[in-house]
Design a protein around this motif. Structure first.
Motif, PDB file in Angstrom:
ATOM      1  N   VAL A 165       0.826  -1.210   0.000  1.00 27.22           N
ATOM      2  CA  VAL A 165       0.000   0.000   0.000  1.00 27.22           C
ATOM      3  C   VAL A 165       0.859   1.258   0.000  1.00 27.22           C
ATOM      4  O   VAL A 165       1.852   1.349   0.733  1.00 27.22           O
ATOM      5  CB  VAL A 165      -0.940   0.027   1.229  1.00 27.22           C
ATOM      6  N   VAL A 166       0.466   2.222  -0.841  1.00 30.07           N
ATOM      7  CA  VAL A 166       1.004   3.582  -0.816  1.00 30.07           C
ATOM      8  C   VAL A 166      -0.180   4.521  -0.646  1.00 30.07           C
ATOM      9  O   VAL A 166      -1.221   4.339  -1.297  1.00 30.07           O
ATOM     10  CB  VAL A 166       1.782   3.900  -2.110  1.00 30.07           C
ATOM     11  N   ASP A 167      -0.065   5.530   0.228  1.00 28.62           N
ATOM     12  CA  ASP A 167      -1.227   6.381   0.499  1.00 28.62           C
ATOM     13  C   ASP A 167      -1.329   7.535  -0.493  1.00 28.62           C
ATOM     14  O   ASP A 167      -0.541   7.656  -1.442  1.00 28.62           O
ATOM     15  CB  ASP A 167      -1.235   6.849   1.958  1.00 28.62           C
ATOM     16  N   ASP A 168      -2.328   8.389  -0.276  1.00 31.03           N
ATOM     17  CA  ASP A 168      -2.645   9.477  -1.208  1.00 31.03           C
ATOM     18  C   ASP A 168      -1.563  10.536  -1.283  1.00 31.03           C
ATOM     19  O   ASP A 168      -1.517  11.327  -2.228  1.00 31.03           O
ATOM     20  CB  ASP A 168      -3.974  10.119  -0.802  1.00 31.03           C
ATOM     21  N   GLU A 169      -0.674  10.585  -0.306  1.00 30.40           N
ATOM     22  CA  GLU A 169       0.444  11.532  -0.328  1.00 30.40           C
ATOM     23  C   GLU A 169       1.706  10.913  -0.931  1.00 30.40           C
ATOM     24  O   GLU A 169       2.765  11.525  -0.923  1.00 30.40           O
ATOM     25  CB  GLU A 169       0.719  12.036   1.090  1.00 30.40           C
ATOM     26  N   GLY A 170       1.562   9.676  -1.428  1.00 31.13           N
ATOM     27  CA  GLY A 170       2.729   8.989  -1.983  1.00 31.13           C
ATOM     28  C   GLY A 170       3.605   8.355  -0.926  1.00 31.13           C
ATOM     29  O   GLY A 170       4.710   7.892  -1.219  1.00 31.13           O
ATOM     30  N   GLU A 171       3.114   8.306   0.314  1.00 29.29           N
ATOM     31  CA  GLU A 171       3.878   7.705   1.405  1.00 29.29           C
ATOM     32  C   GLU A 171       3.753   6.190   1.337  1.00 29.29           C
ATOM     33  O   GLU A 171       2.643   5.640   1.266  1.00 29.29           O
ATOM     34  CB  GLU A 171       3.353   8.203   2.754  1.00 29.29           C
ATOM     35  N   GLU A 172       4.889   5.512   1.355  1.00 31.13           N
ATOM     36  CA  GLU A 172       4.904   4.055   1.291  1.00 31.13           C
ATOM     37  C   GLU A 172       4.686   3.503   2.699  1.00 31.13           C
ATOM     38  O   GLU A 172       5.516   3.701   3.590  1.00 31.13           O
ATOM     39  CB  GLU A 172       6.244   3.596   0.703  1.00 31.13           C
ATOM     40  N   ILE A 173       3.564   2.862   2.909  1.00 32.66           N
ATOM     41  CA  ILE A 173       3.227   2.345   4.239  1.00 32.66           C
ATOM     42  C   ILE A 173       3.622   0.872   4.279  1.00 32.66           C
ATOM     43  O   ILE A 173       3.071   0.053   3.544  1.00 32.66           O
ATOM     44  CB  ILE A 173       1.721   2.476   4.546  1.00 32.66           C
ATOM     45  N   PHE A 174       4.580   0.527   5.126  1.00 31.30           N
ATOM     46  CA  PHE A 174       4.973  -0.877   5.218  1.00 31.30           C
ATOM     47  C   PHE A 174       3.779  -1.703   5.676  1.00 31.30           C
ATOM     48  O   PHE A 174       2.913  -1.242   6.421  1.00 31.30           O
ATOM     49  CB  PHE A 174       6.158  -1.052   6.166  1.00 31.30           C
ATOM     50  N   ALA A 175       3.731  -2.941   5.214  1.00 35.08           N
ATOM     51  CA  ALA A 175       2.530  -3.754   5.358  1.00 35.08           C
ATOM     52  C   ALA A 175       2.139  -3.997   6.810  1.00 35.08           C
ATOM     53  O   ALA A 175       0.947  -4.163   7.107  1.00 35.08           O
ATOM     54  CB  ALA A 175       2.713  -5.083   4.629  1.00 35.08           C
ATOM     55  N   ASP A 176       3.107  -4.028   7.726  1.00 29.68           N
ATOM     56  CA  ASP A 176       2.718  -4.244   9.116  1.00 29.68           C
ATOM     57  C   ASP A 176       1.935  -3.051   9.655  1.00 29.68           C
ATOM     58  O   ASP A 176       0.983  -3.212  10.426  1.00 29.68           O
ATOM     59  CB  ASP A 176       3.930  -4.568   9.998  1.00 29.68           C
ATOM     60  N   LYS A 177       2.285  -1.839   9.220  1.00 33.68           N
ATOM     61  CA  LYS A 177       1.527  -0.652   9.647  1.00 33.68           C
ATOM     62  C   LYS A 177       0.139  -0.653   9.006  1.00 33.68           C
ATOM     63  O   LYS A 177      -0.847  -0.247   9.639  1.00 33.68           O
ATOM     64  CB  LYS A 177       2.290   0.621   9.254  1.00 33.68           C
ATOM     65  N   VAL A 178       0.048  -1.093   7.753  1.00 30.16           N
ATOM     66  CA  VAL A 178      -1.274  -1.253   7.126  1.00 30.16           C
ATOM     67  C   VAL A 178      -2.104  -2.243   7.945  1.00 30.16           C
ATOM     68  O   VAL A 178      -3.308  -2.054   8.144  1.00 30.16           O
ATOM     69  CB  VAL A 178      -1.144  -1.728   5.668  1.00 30.16           C
ATOM     70  N   GLY A 179      -1.439  -3.297   8.436  1.00 28.48           N
ATOM     71  CA  GLY A 179      -2.124  -4.275   9.276  1.00 28.48           C
ATOM     72  C   GLY A 179      -2.707  -3.644  10.525  1.00 28.48           C
ATOM     73  O   GLY A 179      -3.830  -3.978  10.938  1.00 28.48           O
ATOM     74  N   VAL A 180      -1.969  -2.713  11.141  1.00 23.99           N
ATOM     75  CA  VAL A 180      -2.483  -2.039  12.338  1.00 23.99           C
ATOM     76  C   VAL A 180      -3.687  -1.171  11.967  1.00 23.99           C
ATOM     77  O   VAL A 180      -4.690  -1.126  12.707  1.00 23.99           O
ATOM     78  CB  VAL A 180      -1.380  -1.190  13.011  1.00 23.99           C
ATOM     79  N   ILE A 181      -3.614  -0.489  10.824  1.00 25.32           N
ATOM     80  CA  ILE A 181      -4.764   0.306  10.364  1.00 25.32           C
ATOM     81  C   ILE A 181      -5.982  -0.596  10.176  1.00 25.32           C
ATOM     82  O   ILE A 181      -7.099  -0.264  10.608  1.00 25.32           O
ATOM     83  CB  ILE A 181      -4.411   1.035   9.048  1.00 25.32           C
ATOM     84  N   MET A 182      -5.780  -1.755   9.542  1.00 28.00           N
ATOM     85  CA  MET A 182      -6.888  -2.695   9.351  1.00 28.00           C
ATOM     86  C   MET A 182      -7.381  -3.231  10.687  1.00 28.00           C
ATOM     87  O   MET A 182      -8.585  -3.353  10.917  1.00 28.00           O
ATOM     88  CB  MET A 182      -6.444  -3.852   8.456  1.00 28.00           C
ATOM     89  N   ALA A 183      -6.448  -3.578  11.589  1.00 28.35           N
ATOM     90  CA  ALA A 183      -6.831  -4.126  12.886  1.00 28.35           C
ATOM     91  C   ALA A 183      -7.648  -3.107  13.691  1.00 28.35           C
ATOM     92  O   ALA A 183      -8.624  -3.470  14.364  1.00 28.35           O
ATOM     93  CB  ALA A 183      -5.595  -4.552  13.665  1.00 28.35           C
TER      94      ALA A 183
END
Length: 494
Positions: A266-284
């Protein structure tokens, strides 16, 4: 059956006739070889005979779903594997070119007990392999892989009558129907769909459009030469390209998929590359509001936020850190009855009401779109910034030969366990469930483990304080690793 040879000279009579299999290709939770250096086609047939024999020895109904990823040699590998399976008396259901999670889905859709997926996953061209399993949604772990290795290498494959072949059409369409369901976006969402010219290009753009997403395609035409980059959403090269596509298109986010579609980056709307573990926390966080008190499993490479995040703690979430590897994680999620498992590599294991427990990048993409739909006033960058601040790094993998890496790791862990401090902080705990994760008193940590599927060690660090501390943790960890002369260069930098 005679035992396969460990080496055969290419471009020789024996190479076309005799089975050759390098023993190092049998790994913790799947099989991977350089092709044809590490395995030849007669060797793949011997592997199929061994896998079919293992099914009989374990009392598995002799029916298996078989698929292959989009590489120029994968069909040849699959056909050689099928030949061995049929020789072992197995009825083969060939589902054609597919994603690994589509093959796992086929076990449920076709109601067959076993699966064999010919794929090198995110490994570069020149690699091949097989992901296999007998007990859906699980895939082979260390015990099953060791048993299969012994059957194959000791020549104990047993030919039996009854082998059969059938090509099964329509599984791709059923898989996409299952993923999309009746969900449709209620907010506008523009998504860069990045496939690195891998197999996911035949699935992801269509799926996202079906649920009402505006799709910006990025390298979505399958091309087994991988002309732009190797499809691996854990690699900075792919993440940087996704970021550039977001900035150029004004998309709300980018979703990127690996070569066999079981991972999502995942990369967010600002072009920031979010490592998958942080995406996992967002999902959690999002899921904890829907399923309070749920259990989440995270691999040892993942952020400490699963345990420390105040929102998750307020939701009564139980965090369990476990061994890295898709088979290890699937089994742990099932055994604990967890709602989901998350790996830093981008494997997510959604279970219960949101999945069947296997890793599927397409399922994650749909669930992330649902998450955005449930938060219509928020951007992905808003959700990222809402997390407690930590400083993390991409997964770095220094070379270590397959024949040496576990011995190197054992000696390195022994050295690390003798340390009292790291980066000026007292070491609070050393978790050795999978390599060594050194947890500091301030919550920062550093990990070294052995890669299960490539000739590498794996190094990951996270700081709760600053980028300077992050780099110091890495430097001191690397200094210990460098005491081993068999450790080579890193695959990337940060």
């Amino acid at each position: 059956m005679t035992s396969p040879l460990s080496t055969v000279t290419p471009n020789s009579w024996a190479f076309l006739r005799d089975a050759m299999i390098a023993p190092t290709g049998f790994r913790e939770y799947d099989a991977r070889w350089k092709y044809p250096e590490g395995i030849n086609l007669p060797g793949v047939t011997a592997l199929g005979l061994g896998l079919g024999t293992q099914m009989y020895l374990r009392g598995i109904e002799p029916v298996i779903a078989v698929g292959n990823d989009y590489r120029d040699y994968s069909l040849s590998i699959k056909n050689a594997l099928i030949l061995g399976l049929m020789q072992a008396g197995i009825a083969v259901r060939d589902i054609g070119p597919c994603l690994s999670p589509m093959a796992y889905f086929a076990q449920f859709h076709l109601d067959v007990p076993a699966v064999a997926m010919v794929t090198a996953s995110h490994n570069p061209n020149g690699w091949t392999g097989v992901k296999m399993g007998f007990e859906r949604p699980l895939t082979h772990g260390p015990d099953e892989m060791a048993e299969l290795r012994d059957i194959v290498l000791e020549g104990r494959g047993q030919p039996r009558p009854g082998g059969a072949y059938a090509f099964v059409d329509g599984v791709r369409e059923a898989y996409l129907d299952d993923l999309a369901g009746d969900f449709r976006m209620t907010r506008p969402l523009k998504v860069v769909c990045a496939c690195g010219n891998g197999t996911a290009g035949a699935f992801a753009p269509e799926l996202l459009r079906r649920i009402g997403v505006e799709v910006v395609e990025s390298h979505c035409t399958p091309d087994y030469t991988f002309p732009h980059y190797n499809p691996n959403p854990e690699a900075m090269e792919m993440l940087h390209d996704m970021s550039a596509s977001v900035r150029a298109s004004g998309a709300d986010l980018a979703l990127g998929f690996d070569g066999d579609g079981d991972r999502c980056g995942v990369v967010d709307d600002e072009g920031e590359e979010i490592f998958a573990d942080k995406v996992g926390v967002i999902m959690a966080r999002d899921l904890s509001s829907l399923y309070p008190g749920a259990t989440f499993v995270a691999d040892v490479k993942s952020t400490g936020l699963f345990a420390s995040d105040p929102v998750l703690r307020e939701g009564g979430i139980t965090a369990d850190y476990w061994k890295t590897g898709h088979s290890h994680m699937k089994r742990r999620v099932r055994d604990l009855g967890a709602l989901a498992g998350f790996e830093k590599s981008g494997h997510y294991f959604l279970s219960g009401e949101i999945g069947r427990g296997y890793d599927c990048g397409m399922r994650v993409a749909v669930e992330l779109c649902k998450l955005m739909d449930r938060n219509p006033d928020k951007s992905m960058s808003d959700l990222r910034r809402a997390l407690p601040r930590t400083w993390s790094m991409p997964t770095l993998s220094p070379y270590a030969a397959d024949t040496e890496k576990y011995d190197i790791l054992e000696r390195t862990v022994a050295r690390l366990e003798k340390l009292d401090t790291l980066a000026g902080q007292k070491i609070k705990e050393v978790v050795t469930v999978n390599g060594a994760r050194l947890i500091l008193e301030n919550g920062s940590w550093g990990l070294v483990r052995a890669s299960s599927n490539t000739p590498n060690l794996v190094v990951v660090c996270e700081s709760s304080q600053s980028e300077a501390e992050l780099r110091q943790i890495f430097a001191e960890l690397d200094a210990v690793i460098r005491e081993e002369p068999g450790v080579g260069d890193y695959d990337q930098t940060f």
